[in-house]
Design a protein around this motif. Structure first.
Motif, short mmCIF file in Angstrom:
data_model
loop_
_atom_site.label_atom_id
_atom_site.label_comp_id
_atom_site.label_asym_id
_atom_site.label_seq_id
_atom_site.Cartn_x
_atom_site.Cartn_y
_atom_site.Cartn_z
N ARG A 168 -15.02 2.51 2.96
CA ARG A 168 -13.88 1.86 2.37
C ARG A 168 -14.46 0.25 1.43
O ARG A 168 -13.88 0.18 0.52
CB ARG A 168 -12.79 1.49 3.24
CG ARG A 168 -11.57 0.79 2.85
CD ARG A 168 -10.68 0.49 3.96
NE ARG A 168 -11.15 -0.25 5.14
CZ ARG A 168 -11.28 -1.58 5.02
NH1 ARG A 168 -11.11 -2.37 3.91
NH2 ARG A 168 -12.08 -2.38 5.89
N ILE A 169 -15.07 -0.47 2.27
CA ILE A 169 -15.48 -1.71 1.86
C ILE A 169 -16.38 -1.56 0.76
O ILE A 169 -16.28 -2.40 -0.49
CB ILE A 169 -16.35 -2.52 2.96
CG1 ILE A 169 -15.19 -2.63 4.20
CG2 ILE A 169 -16.76 -3.88 2.40
CD1 ILE A 169 -15.91 -3.56 5.27
N GLY A 219 -25.30 -2.39 6.78
CA GLY A 219 -24.12 -2.61 6.07
C GLY A 219 -23.96 -4.07 5.54
O GLY A 219 -23.52 -4.31 4.23
N GLU A 277 -14.35 -0.88 -2.30
CA GLU A 277 -13.55 -1.75 -2.72
C GLU A 277 -14.04 -2.94 -3.56
O GLU A 277 -13.66 -3.50 -4.46
CB GLU A 277 -12.63 -2.49 -1.65
CG GLU A 277 -11.66 -1.62 -0.91
CD GLU A 277 -10.87 -2.50 0.31
OE1 GLU A 277 -11.48 -3.41 0.74
OE2 GLU A 277 -10.00 -1.70 0.73
N THR A 313 -12.55 12.65 4.41
CA THR A 313 -11.99 11.38 4.63
C THR A 313 -12.89 10.16 3.83
O THR A 313 -12.27 9.56 3.23
CB THR A 313 -12.19 10.96 6.22
OG1 THR A 313 -11.32 12.01 7.01
CG2 THR A 313 -11.68 9.33 6.41
N PHE A 349 -16.02 4.80 8.80
CA PHE A 349 -15.55 4.75 7.40
C PHE A 349 -15.40 3.48 6.95
O PHE A 349 -14.97 3.21 5.54
CB PHE A 349 -14.36 5.83 7.46
CG PHE A 349 -14.80 7.15 7.81
CD1 PHE A 349 -15.29 7.95 6.73
CD2 PHE A 349 -14.19 7.55 8.91
CE1 PHE A 349 -15.49 9.05 7.13
CE2 PHE A 349 -14.48 8.92 9.18
CZ PHE A 349 -15.28 9.78 8.46
N GLU A 350 -15.34 2.39 7.58
CA GLU A 350 -15.24 1.01 7.31
C GLU A 350 -16.28 0.76 6.16
O GLU A 350 -15.95 0.14 5.15
CB GLU A 350 -15.38 0.07 8.40
CG GLU A 350 -15.17 -1.41 7.81
CD GLU A 350 -15.59 -2.22 9.07
OE1 GLU A 350 -15.14 -3.50 9.03
OE2 GLU A 350 -16.23 -2.07 10.03
N SER A 351 -17.36 1.19 6.22
CA SER A 351 -18.53 0.95 5.16
C SER A 351 -18.23 1.39 3.71
O SER A 351 -18.28 0.85 2.85
CB SER A 351 -19.75 1.47 5.72
OG SER A 351 -19.75 2.63 5.87
N LEU A 386 -11.41 7.86 0.94
CA LEU A 386 -11.60 6.53 1.03
C LEU A 386 -12.45 6.09 -0.38
O LEU A 386 -12.76 4.70 -0.39
CB LEU A 386 -12.38 5.98 2.17
CG LEU A 386 -11.81 6.33 3.46
CD1 LEU A 386 -12.70 5.93 4.56
CD2 LEU A 386 -10.56 5.18 3.44
N HIS A 399 -22.52 -2.25 13.41
CA HIS A 399 -21.80 -3.42 12.77
C HIS A 399 -20.85 -2.84 11.79
O HIS A 399 -20.22 -3.95 11.22
CB HIS A 399 -22.62 -4.40 12.43
CG HIS A 399 -23.85 -4.75 13.24
ND1 HIS A 399 -23.64 -5.53 14.41
CD2 HIS A 399 -25.13 -4.70 13.19
CE1 HIS A 399 -24.80 -6.00 15.12
NE2 HIS A 399 -25.60 -5.41 14.30
N MET A 400 -20.55 -1.75 11.45
CA MET A 400 -19.49 -1.33 10.56
C MET A 400 -19.10 -0.19 11.30
O MET A 400 -19.94 0.86 11.50
CB MET A 400 -20.24 -1.07 9.02
CG MET A 400 -20.26 -2.19 8.52
SD MET A 400 -20.40 -1.91 6.60
CE MET A 400 -20.13 -3.36 5.97
N ARG A 401 -17.84 -0.02 11.25
CA ARG A 401 -17.10 1.12 12.22
C ARG A 401 -16.91 2.31 11.34
O ARG A 401 -16.10 2.25 10.73
CB ARG A 401 -15.80 0.63 12.96
CG ARG A 401 -16.16 -0.30 14.19
CD ARG A 401 -14.96 -0.53 14.71
NE ARG A 401 -14.04 -1.13 13.85
CZ ARG A 401 -13.77 -2.49 13.40
NH1 ARG A 401 -14.74 -3.45 13.62
NH2 ARG A 401 -12.95 -2.54 12.58
#
Length: 158
Positions: free
Chosen positions: A85-86, A54, A89, A117, A81-83, A121, A77-79
């Motif tokens: 979303r980020i 990530g 964005e 999901t 779905f955080e990856s 996102l 190091h990325m939980r």
């Protein structure tokens, strides 16, 4: 943690027939997955940048221009779905294909919730590992056709 920088593959010289050679960012912590995707995409006239996780993917996004991103959902190091979303964005106009090798107990069930999901996102498509080269190419061509500034020419590759 690996400190290997992002790796951009050289342009294939043999078939430089098209003026538009899409540049794809592949973000995955599994080097074998990255290598397989990179080789296949190069053979199909894509430029490829590999990011081994990530953080490397986000650095690549800051320093390069991409036509499409392929991002693993579950990386260290990325939980989860955080990856997705980020990455969405940071580059909202770049189509993103989410992929995951997460194992499911019921393989006959319809699309797992994590795929829905990921779409919510910002992912344009989702692929569950292992996927076929044809499925990968179809997802890429669909995304590129839908997001072309000229209104989307038909998919270039079969």
């Amino acid at each position: 943690m690996s400190h290997c920088p992002m790796i951009e593959s050289p342009k294939p010289e043999a078939h430089e027939r098209t003026e538009f050679q899409p540049h794809i960012l592949v973000v995955d912590d599994d080097p074998m997955v990255c290598m397989a995707i990179e080789i296949y995409l190069q053979r199909n006239n894509f430029r490829v940048t590999i990011a081994d996780g990530g953080e490397a993917g986000l650095r690549a996004l800051e320093h390069g221009q991409f036509d499409l991103m392929i991002v693993d959902i579950f990386m260290p190091h990325m939980r989860g779905f955080e990856s997705i979303r980020i990455f969405h964005e940071r580059a909202p106009v770049v189509p993103l294909i989410a992929m995951s090798g997460y194992a499911f107990s019921n393989l006959n069930s319809p699309a797992p919730d994590f795929l829905r999901t990921a779409l919510e996102l910002g992912a344009a498509r989702c692929l569950r590992k292992p996927f076929t080269p044809h499925a990968l190419l179809a997802a890429i061509n669909d995304c590129l056709a839908e997001h072309r500034p000229d209104g989307g020419m038909a998919a270039r590759l079969g």
